[in-house]
Design an enzyme around this catalytic site. Structure first.
Site, PDB file in Angstrom:
ATOM      1  CB  THR A 181      -0.447   0.180   0.974  1.00  0.00           C
ATOM      2  OG1 THR A 181      -2.388   1.471   0.881  1.00  0.00           O
ATOM      3  CG2 THR A 181       0.092  -0.435   2.278  1.00  0.00           C
ATOM      4  CD  GLU A 328      -2.902  -0.576   5.447  1.00  0.00           C
ATOM      5  OE1 GLU A 328      -4.412  -0.295   4.580  1.00  0.00           O
ATOM      6  OE2 GLU A 328      -2.306   0.467   5.575  1.00  0.00           O
ATOM      7  CE  LYS A 437      -7.348   6.017  -2.568  1.00  0.00           C
ATOM      8  NZ  LYS A 437      -8.451   4.307  -1.393  1.00  0.00           N
ATOM      9  CD1 TRP A 442      -3.181   4.767  -2.130  1.00  0.00           C
ATOM     10  CD2 TRP A 442      -4.411   6.558  -1.347  1.00  0.00           C
ATOM     11  NE1 TRP A 442      -4.291   4.564  -0.406  1.00  0.00           N
ATOM     12  CE2 TRP A 442      -4.717   5.443  -0.497  1.00  0.00           C
ATOM     13  CE3 TRP A 442      -4.716   8.142  -1.102  1.00  0.00           C
ATOM     14  CZ2 TRP A 442      -5.982   5.838   0.391  1.00  0.00           C
ATOM     15  CZ3 TRP A 442      -4.888   8.142  -0.169  1.00  0.00           C
ATOM     16  CH2 TRP A 442      -6.172   7.227   0.782  1.00  0.00           C
TER      17      TRP A 442
HETATM   18  P1  AMP Z   1      -6.473   1.295  -0.132  1.00  0.00           P
HETATM   19  O1  AMP Z   1      -5.670   0.840   0.814  1.00  0.00           O
HETATM   20  O2  AMP Z   1      -5.714   1.708  -1.401  1.00  0.00           O
HETATM   21  O3  AMP Z   1      -7.635   0.842  -0.430  1.00  0.00           O
HETATM   22  O4  AMP Z   1      -6.773   3.337   0.748  1.00  0.00           O
HETATM   23  C1  AMP Z   1      -7.777   3.146   1.955  1.00  0.00           C
HETATM   24  C2  AMP Z   1      -8.242   4.079   2.148  1.00  0.00           C
HETATM   25  O5  AMP Z   1      -9.220   4.682   1.252  1.00  0.00           O
HETATM   26  C3  AMP Z   1      -9.335   4.335   3.739  1.00  0.00           C
HETATM   27  O6  AMP Z   1      -8.312   4.033   4.070  1.00  0.00           O
HETATM   28  C4  AMP Z   1      -9.829   5.772   2.861  1.00  0.00           C
HETATM   29  O7  AMP Z   1      -9.007   6.909   3.631  1.00  0.00           O
HETATM   30  C5  AMP Z   1      -9.418   5.915   1.356  1.00  0.00           C
HETATM   31  N1  AMP Z   1     -11.715   4.899   1.055  1.00  0.00           N
HETATM   32  C6  AMP Z   1     -11.798   3.700   0.561  1.00  0.00           C
HETATM   33  N2  AMP Z   1     -12.897   3.301   0.499  1.00  0.00           N
HETATM   34  C7  AMP Z   1     -13.766   4.624   0.890  1.00  0.00           C
HETATM   35  C8  AMP Z   1     -14.769   5.090   0.592  1.00  0.00           C
HETATM   36  N3  AMP Z   1     -16.133   3.778   0.800  1.00  0.00           N
HETATM   37  N4  AMP Z   1     -15.234   6.522   1.942  1.00  0.00           N
HETATM   38  C9  AMP Z   1     -14.674   7.723   1.061  1.00  0.00           C
HETATM   39  N5  AMP Z   1     -13.170   6.761   1.634  1.00  0.00           N
HETATM   40  C10 AMP Z   1     -12.428   5.942   1.563  1.00  0.00           C
END
Ligand code: AMP
Length: 538
Positions: A181, A328, A437, A442
Site C-alpha cells: 500500500t 490492510e 486520492k 494515492w
Molecule cells: P487503499 O489501501 O489504497 O485501498 O486505501 C484505503 C483508504 O481509502 C481508506 O483508508 C480511506 O481513506 C479510503 N477509502 C476507501 N473506501 C472509502 C470510502 N467508501 N469512502 C471514503 N474513503 C474511502
C-alpha cells in the site's frame, strides 16, 4: 472444556475443490485486448491452475517464495491468484500505476523471484528493469512471441499434466498473497494475507447483508486485480459459483457498459471515478444500454457522494452500494446496505444512510478514538477510526517500526477520521493521512512537497487534495517563493515531472506570501483545503 469439532483448516484448497465438484460448467469470461471475448469454464480454469502450480515448481520456486504479477484483470491472472498459493508460493500483485522507483523498491523488498507479465505491459517493465533482478520472467503472450531470455506462460502450462497435481494440506495461517500500500506516507508497506483471512473474508463477503452473491450472479470486477486482490471478488465469486467477467485492459465506462449488456452482469465493483463517467454517458442517452440485469454497483476506495447514489437510483434504477475498506483490511470493512430497522425512514433519510460508508461486516469491529479517548457512537463525535477482525493486518511486512499504526490492545489505526452512529453505521469525515486520492490511486503530498522544496526558488510548499469533478481529488501546490527568486507554474511542474509520473503532477500551483501553520510549525492543511476547495471546480 474443549470442543470436539474438527480443526479443519480454512484454505483456498477447499474453495477450489468445491468449484471443481459443483460448478465445473460455470463460465469465466475475459475481454481481450482486441475487445473480443475469451470464454472458458471453471473446469478449464482448475485444470490450467493445477498445471500452473506444477510449472512453478518445475521452475524451482520454493514454498513461501514470492511470485509477482504485473497484469490486467483476465483469466490468466485468475489462474495465478489460485495457482501460486496452490503450490505454496505467495502471489504478489504489482500496481501498474506506480512509478519505476516504487516498483523497484517493492519488488526488492518483497524479494520477488518471478515476474509474470502481460505482453502489452512489457514497455512499463522496461522502465524499472534496471532496479530489480528476477530469476524468471514469464510473459502472457498473445502471439507466442516472447523477448529473449523470457518464458512463455502458455508453453510452461502445455508441458504439464494436471493429473500429477495433488493438493497439499496447508496450514490456514500460511501466507498466500501480498499487496503493497502506498496509502500512508513514506515507503510503500507490504500487507501479507493468509488462506484463513481470505476464506473468512470471502464467506463474509458472500453474505446477504454484505454482497449477497450466489451462483446466479455474473460478477464484473472493475477494481484492478492489483488493488487489494480485486477486493476479494475472484475468491468470493468462485466460492459462490458465480460467473466472472474480467474486463481485461478495457476499464473505461463505455467498454464496461458494453460488457454489462453482452454478459448480463448482475454485480460490478469499482472506484467512484468509473461511476461518475458512466453516469454521464447514461444521462445523455438513458435507453442506449439495457442494464436491467444489474442489481448492484459496489462503490468503494473513495467516498461515493449521495448525489451519485441518487442519480443512479432515480434516473436509471441502478442500486449503488457504498463500501469502505483498506489494503490492510483485505479490504472489506463496512458496507452500506440498509438494515431492516431503517425501513420506515423517509426516502431522503435512506439516501443519507446509503451515502455513509456503512456498518461493519460480520467479525469486523470498529471504534472511534478522539483526543481524549474513545468517543460515543452518536453520529456526531469524530475521531480516528480503529478496526480489528480476522482479515485485518496485524503488522507490515519486514517493517519493525510499524507499531504506531496499532493500539496497545491490538487494534489497527486506519488514519481515517470518522463517526459511528447509534445504528452502527460508520461515516468517513476526513483523512489524517497526508495524501491525495485521485481516481482511486494515492498521491503522496509529502513526497511532492519535499521535491518542490528542493527547487532553488521554493522556500515552502504545501500540497493539498482539492475536489475534482472527474478524479474526485487532485493535487494543488501552494508555494512560497524564496526572496528574490522566481519560478513559474510550468517550471515547477516540469521540475516535478523528472521524478513523478504525469498523473501525480499538481493540476495547479498557487503562489502565496505565507502558508498558515499550527503552533508546532506544521502546515495547516485543513485551512488550505477550505481556502482552495473550489479552485479546480471553477
Ligand atoms: P487503499 O489501501 O489504497 O485501498 O486505501 C484505503 C483508504 O481509502 C481508506 O483508508 C480511506 O481513506 C479510503 N477509502 C476507501 N473506501 C472509502 C470510502 N467508501 N469512502 C471514503 N474513503 C474511502
Amino acid at each position: 472444556m474443549q470442543s470436539l469439532m474438527m480443526d479443519f483448516q480454512l484454505t483456498l484448497n477447499a474453495i477450489m475443490r468445491r468449484a471443481e465438484m459443483l460448478f465445473r460448467n460455470q463460465e469465466i469470461v475475459t475481454r481481450q485486448p482486441d475487445k473480443s471475448y475469451h470464454r472458458y469454464t471453471y473446469g478449464d480454469w482448475i485444470k490450467r491452475t493445477k498445471k500452473l502450480a506444477l510449472a512453478l515448481r518445475r521452475l524451482g520456486i520454493k514454498d513461501g517464495e514470492r511470485v509477482a504479477t504485473f497484469c490486467w484483470n483476465h483469466y490468466q491472472h485468475h489462474e495465478l491468484y489460485y495457482g501460486i498459493p496452490a503450490m505454496g508460493a505467495v502471489l504478489h500483485t504489482l500496481n501498474l500505476r506506480l512509478g519505476p522507483e516504487d516498483l523497484g523498491y517493492i519488488c526488492g523488498h518483497a524479494e520477488d523471484k518471478v515476474l509474470v507479465i502481460d505482453d502489452n505491459l512489457l514497455p512499463l517493465y522496461e522502465k524499472f528493469k534496471d532496479k530489480v533482478k528476477f530469476e524468471h520472467i514469464v510473459v502472457l503472450s498473445r502471439d507466442g512471441q516472447v523477448p529473449e531470455g523470457m518464458l512463455d506462460y502458455e508453453k510452461l502450462l502445455e508441458a504439464e499434466d494436471e493429473s500429477q497435481f495433488e493438493y497439499t494440506d496447508w496450514d490456514e495461517n500460511k501466507a498466500i498473497a501480498m499487496c503493497y500500500t502506498s496509502g500512508t506516507t513514506g515507503q510503500p508497506k507490504g500487507i501479507v494475507y493468509s488462506h484463513r483471512s481470505m476464506v473468512l473474508h470471502s464467506m463474509a463477503g458472500a453474505m446477504t447483508s454484505v454482497l449477497s452473491l450466489n451462483d446466479e450472479d455474473v460478477v464484473l470486477p472493475v477494481v484492478p486485480m492489483f488493488h487489494v486482490n480485486a477486493w476479494g471478488i475472484p475468491f468470493t465469486t468462485v466460492m459462490c459459483g458465480g460467473k466472472l467477467v474480467y474486463p481485461g485492459p478495457h476499464m473505461d465506462p463505455q467498454s464496461l457498459l458494453e460488457a454489462y449488456v453482452a454478459e448480463k452482469v448482475t454485480v460490478t465493483a469499482g472506484v467512484p471515478t468509473i461511476w461518475f463517467g458512466m453516469l454521464q454517458i447514461l444521462d445523455k442517452d438513458p435507453k442506449a444500454y439495457d442494464l436491467s440485469t444489474i442489481r448492484s454497483l459496489i462503490v468503494g476506495g473513495a467516498a461515493a457522494p449521495k448525489s451519485m447514489i441518487e442519480g443512479f437510483q432515480k434516473r436509471h434504477n441502478l442500486k449503488v452500494v457504498h463500501a469502505w475498506g483498506m489494503t490492510e483490511t483485505s479490504p472489506m470493512g463496512t458496507i452500506s446496505n440498509l438494515k431492516a430497522s431503517l425501513a420506515d425512514l423517509s426516502e431522503d433519510e435512506k439516501y443519507d444512510y446509503r451515502a455513509k460508508q456503512g456498518f461493519p461486516c460480520p467479525m469486523i469491529e470498529l471504534r472511534v478514538r478522539g483526543e481524549e479517548g474513545l468517543v460515543a457512537s452518536d453520529g456526531k463525535s469524530m475521531g480516528e477510526l480503529e478496526i480489528r477482525g480476522p482479515w485485518v493486518a496485524s503488522g507490515y511486512y519486514k517493517l519493525e517500526e510499524s507499531s504506531d499504526r496499532f493500539t496497545e490492545d491490538g487494534w489497527f489505526k486506519t488514519g481515517d477520521i470518522a463517526t459511528l452512529d447509534e445504528q452502527g453505521y460508520m461515516e468517513i469525515k476526513d483523512r489524517s493521512k497526508d495524501l491525495v486520492k485521485s481516481g482511486g490511486e494515492w498521491i503522496s503530498s509529502v513526497d511532492l512537497e519535499n521535491e518542490l522544496m528542493g527547487h532553488e526558488a521554493v522556500a515552502e510548499a504545501a500540497v493539498i487534495a482539492v475536489p475534482h469533478a472527474k478524479w474526485q481529488e487532485r493535487p494543488l501546490a501552494v508555494v512560497v517563493l524564496s526572496e528574490g527568486k522566481s519560478a513559474s507554474r510550468d517550471e515547477l511542474t516540469e521540475f516535478l515531472a523528472k521524478k513523478f509520473p504525469k498523473w501525480w503532477l499538481p493540476d495547479d500551483v498557487v503562489f502565496v506570501k505565507e502558508i498558515p501553520k499550527t503552533s508546532v510549525g506544521k502546515f495547516k492543511k485543513l485551512v488550505l483545503r477550505e481556502t482552495y476547495q473550489n479552485h479546480l471546480m471553477g
